[in-house]
Scaffold this active site. Structure first.
Site, PDB file in Angstrom:
ATOM      1  N   LYS A  50       5.385   8.088   0.603  1.00  0.00           N
ATOM      2  CA  LYS A  50       5.597   9.410   1.661  1.00  0.00           C
ATOM      3  C   LYS A  50       6.632  10.173   1.182  1.00  0.00           C
ATOM      4  O   LYS A  50       8.102   9.581   0.626  1.00  0.00           O
ATOM      5  CB  LYS A  50       5.617   9.062   2.799  1.00  0.00           C
ATOM      6  CG  LYS A  50       3.920   9.178   3.659  1.00  0.00           C
ATOM      7  CD  LYS A  50       4.353   8.643   4.746  1.00  0.00           C
ATOM      8  CE  LYS A  50       2.877   8.311   5.278  1.00  0.00           C
ATOM      9  NZ  LYS A  50       2.852   8.246   6.606  1.00  0.00           N
ATOM     10  N   PHE A  52      -0.075  10.710   8.198  1.00  0.00           N
ATOM     11  CA  PHE A  52      -0.817   9.803   8.698  1.00  0.00           C
ATOM     12  C   PHE A  52      -1.845   9.618   7.520  1.00  0.00           C
ATOM     13  O   PHE A  52      -2.989  10.308   7.336  1.00  0.00           O
ATOM     14  CB  PHE A  52      -1.023   9.510   9.398  1.00  0.00           C
ATOM     15  CG  PHE A  52      -0.629   7.691  10.143  1.00  0.00           C
ATOM     16  CD1 PHE A  52      -0.249   6.985  10.054  1.00  0.00           C
ATOM     17  CD2 PHE A  52      -2.455   7.324  10.271  1.00  0.00           C
ATOM     18  CE1 PHE A  52      -0.862   5.943  10.667  1.00  0.00           C
ATOM     19  CE2 PHE A  52      -2.532   5.919  10.536  1.00  0.00           C
ATOM     20  CZ  PHE A  52      -1.487   5.210  10.115  1.00  0.00           C
ATOM     21  N   VAL A  53      -1.999   8.154   6.962  1.00  0.00           N
ATOM     22  CA  VAL A  53      -3.862   8.371   5.844  1.00  0.00           C
ATOM     23  C   VAL A  53      -3.609   7.445   6.340  1.00  0.00           C
ATOM     24  O   VAL A  53      -3.721   5.990   6.731  1.00  0.00           O
ATOM     25  CB  VAL A  53      -3.223   9.203   4.485  1.00  0.00           C
ATOM     26  CG1 VAL A  53      -2.604   9.828   4.217  1.00  0.00           C
ATOM     27  CG2 VAL A  53      -2.393   7.576   3.997  1.00  0.00           C
ATOM     28  N   ASP A 113       0.974  -1.514  -0.438  1.00  0.00           N
ATOM     29  CA  ASP A 113      -0.242  -0.783  -0.019  1.00  0.00           C
ATOM     30  C   ASP A 113       0.974   0.915   0.049  1.00  0.00           C
ATOM     31  O   ASP A 113       1.310   2.476  -0.699  1.00  0.00           O
ATOM     32  CB  ASP A 113      -0.916   0.342   1.296  1.00  0.00           C
ATOM     33  CG  ASP A 113      -0.292  -0.659   2.441  1.00  0.00           C
ATOM     34  OD1 ASP A 113       1.066  -0.664   2.682  1.00  0.00           O
ATOM     35  OD2 ASP A 113      -0.724  -0.442   3.775  1.00  0.00           O
ATOM     36  N   ASP A 135       6.656   4.253   3.637  1.00  0.00           N
ATOM     37  CA  ASP A 135       6.968   4.805   4.093  1.00  0.00           C
ATOM     38  C   ASP A 135       8.979   4.749   4.552  1.00  0.00           C
ATOM     39  O   ASP A 135       9.428   5.911   4.107  1.00  0.00           O
ATOM     40  CB  ASP A 135       5.683   4.815   5.713  1.00  0.00           C
ATOM     41  CG  ASP A 135       6.373   5.510   6.187  1.00  0.00           C
ATOM     42  OD1 ASP A 135       6.644   7.219   6.332  1.00  0.00           O
ATOM     43  OD2 ASP A 135       5.966   4.980   8.111  1.00  0.00           O
ATOM     44  N   ARG A 183     -10.096   0.808   6.903  1.00  0.00           N
ATOM     45  CA  ARG A 183      -9.973   0.103   4.867  1.00  0.00           C
ATOM     46  C   ARG A 183     -10.714   0.649   4.228  1.00  0.00           C
ATOM     47  O   ARG A 183     -10.185   0.529   3.071  1.00  0.00           O
ATOM     48  CB  ARG A 183      -9.089  -1.350   5.823  1.00  0.00           C
ATOM     49  CG  ARG A 183      -8.127  -1.750   6.871  1.00  0.00           C
ATOM     50  CD  ARG A 183      -7.306  -2.790   6.289  1.00  0.00           C
ATOM     51  NE  ARG A 183      -6.904  -3.617   7.715  1.00  0.00           N
ATOM     52  CZ  ARG A 183      -5.427  -3.242   7.522  1.00  0.00           C
ATOM     53  NH1 ARG A 183      -4.548  -2.422   6.664  1.00  0.00           N
ATOM     54  NH2 ARG A 183      -5.077  -3.309   8.927  1.00  0.00           N
TER      55      ARG A 183
HETATM   56  P1  IMP Z   1       7.627   0.665   6.072  1.00  0.00           P
HETATM   57  O1  IMP Z   1       7.341  -0.732   6.081  1.00  0.00           O
HETATM   58  O2  IMP Z   1       8.157   1.576   6.806  1.00  0.00           O
HETATM   59  O3  IMP Z   1       7.802   1.527   4.631  1.00  0.00           O
HETATM   60  O4  IMP Z   1       6.016   0.889   6.258  1.00  0.00           O
HETATM   61  C1  IMP Z   1       5.093   0.317   5.324  1.00  0.00           C
HETATM   62  C2  IMP Z   1       3.534  -0.197   6.215  1.00  0.00           C
HETATM   63  O5  IMP Z   1       3.158   0.554   7.333  1.00  0.00           O
HETATM   64  C3  IMP Z   1       2.387  -0.161   5.459  1.00  0.00           C
HETATM   65  O6  IMP Z   1       2.243  -1.463   4.824  1.00  0.00           O
HETATM   66  C4  IMP Z   1       1.230   0.400   6.311  1.00  0.00           C
HETATM   67  O7  IMP Z   1       0.440  -0.862   6.559  1.00  0.00           O
HETATM   68  C5  IMP Z   1       2.203   1.231   7.115  1.00  0.00           C
HETATM   69  N1  IMP Z   1       2.379   2.326   7.021  1.00  0.00           N
HETATM   70  C6  IMP Z   1       2.850   3.322   6.734  1.00  0.00           C
HETATM   71  N2  IMP Z   1       2.037   4.473   6.217  1.00  0.00           N
HETATM   72  C7  IMP Z   1       0.839   4.068   6.624  1.00  0.00           C
HETATM   73  C8  IMP Z   1       0.071   5.382   6.613  1.00  0.00           C
HETATM   74  O8  IMP Z   1       0.778   6.364   6.499  1.00  0.00           O
HETATM   75  N3  IMP Z   1      -1.073   4.948   7.034  1.00  0.00           N
HETATM   76  C9  IMP Z   1      -1.582   3.688   7.683  1.00  0.00           C
HETATM   77  N4  IMP Z   1      -0.125   2.915   7.019  1.00  0.00           N
HETATM   78  C10 IMP Z   1       0.778   3.590   6.965  1.00  0.00           C
HETATM   79 MG    MG Z   2       0.851  -2.314   5.393  1.00  0.00          MG
END
Ligand code: IMP
Ligand code: MG
Length: 191
Positions: free
Chosen positions: A136, A157-158, A105, A108, A170
């Site tokens: 992001k 945060f979204v 999705d 981040d 969701r």
């Molecule tokens: P990463 O592993 O830090 O890149 O983050 C990825 C996971 O963090 C995504 O698959 C989301 O499940 C969650 N995530 C990151 N930012 C957001 C947000 O703004 N809203 C909701 N879930 C988020």
């Molecule tokens: Mg996720």
């Protein structure tokens, strides 16, 4: 009511749907020459956030493909900062000798992709392409290699279109930000 929790619509369902179609066309152009009986394609959807995006995307891919899921936990409960990605559940069978498109999705911190891409390769995938609907605008995300990105969004945060806060929201068809006070409070539970 969930509606009263919405602050701003960041991406409308119409914009999302147009972009998903474009991504599908791009992916189809890139992958179709390689997908054959010799090199099969598996779409790996990162649960639960990518479920809605992936289900729209795969229906626009006119390729012979299989779907597998992986479950990763990075935001336990009401946290909104990743605590580091941990694999919770995975389906690795059938990957060997094939191509993988990993679908998430949102990109981040990048810890999910950094965890999963090497795992998929170590289970025999010849090539792993990555696709995220959102990225992001923060240094860690921009520095993480990814093949297909739907939208670059501000570092806030979204929720919606699969993305959650404490597993809620969701099912919102648009991607939205939440009103101040919802995050960190218990309001999500009363949605
Ligand atoms: P990463 O592993 O830090 O890149 O983050 C990825 C996971 O963090 C995504 O698959 C989301 O499940 C969650 N995530 C990151 N930012 C957001 C947000 O703004 N809203 C909701 N879930 C988020
Ligand atoms: Mg996720």
């Amino acid at each position: 009511m969930m509606r009263s929790h919405i602050d701003k619509v960041i991406l409308s369902r119409q914009r999302i749907s147009r972009r998903v179609q474009e991504l599908a066309e791009e992916i189809t152009r890139d992958l179709s020459p390689h997908v054959s009986r010799e090199s099969h394609l598996t779409i790996v959807s990162v649960m639960t956030g990518a479920m809605v995006f992936c289900s729209d995307l795969v229906r626009q891919l006119p390729l012979q493909l299989r779907i597998a899921t992986m479950r990763v936990s990075s935001y336990p409960g009401i946290a909104t900062n990743t605590q580091g990605a941990k694999l919770v559940e995975a389906q690795f069978d059938g990957l060997a000798g094939g191509r993988v498109l990993l679908v998430d999705d949102i990109l981040d911190s990048g810890s999910t992709l950094r965890l999963l891409v090497p795992m998929l390769k170590s289970h025999g995938a010849l090539e792993v392409k990555t696709c995220v609907l959102l990225r992001k605008k923060r240094p860690e995300a921009m520095a993480t290699p990814v093949d297909y990105v739907g939208f670059d969004i501000p570092d806030e945060f979204v929720v919606g279109y699969g993305l959650d806060y404490d597993d809620y929201y969701r099912n919102l068809p648009d991607i939205v930000s939440l009103k101040p006070g919802i995050i960190g409070g218990e309001v999500g539970r009363r949605a």
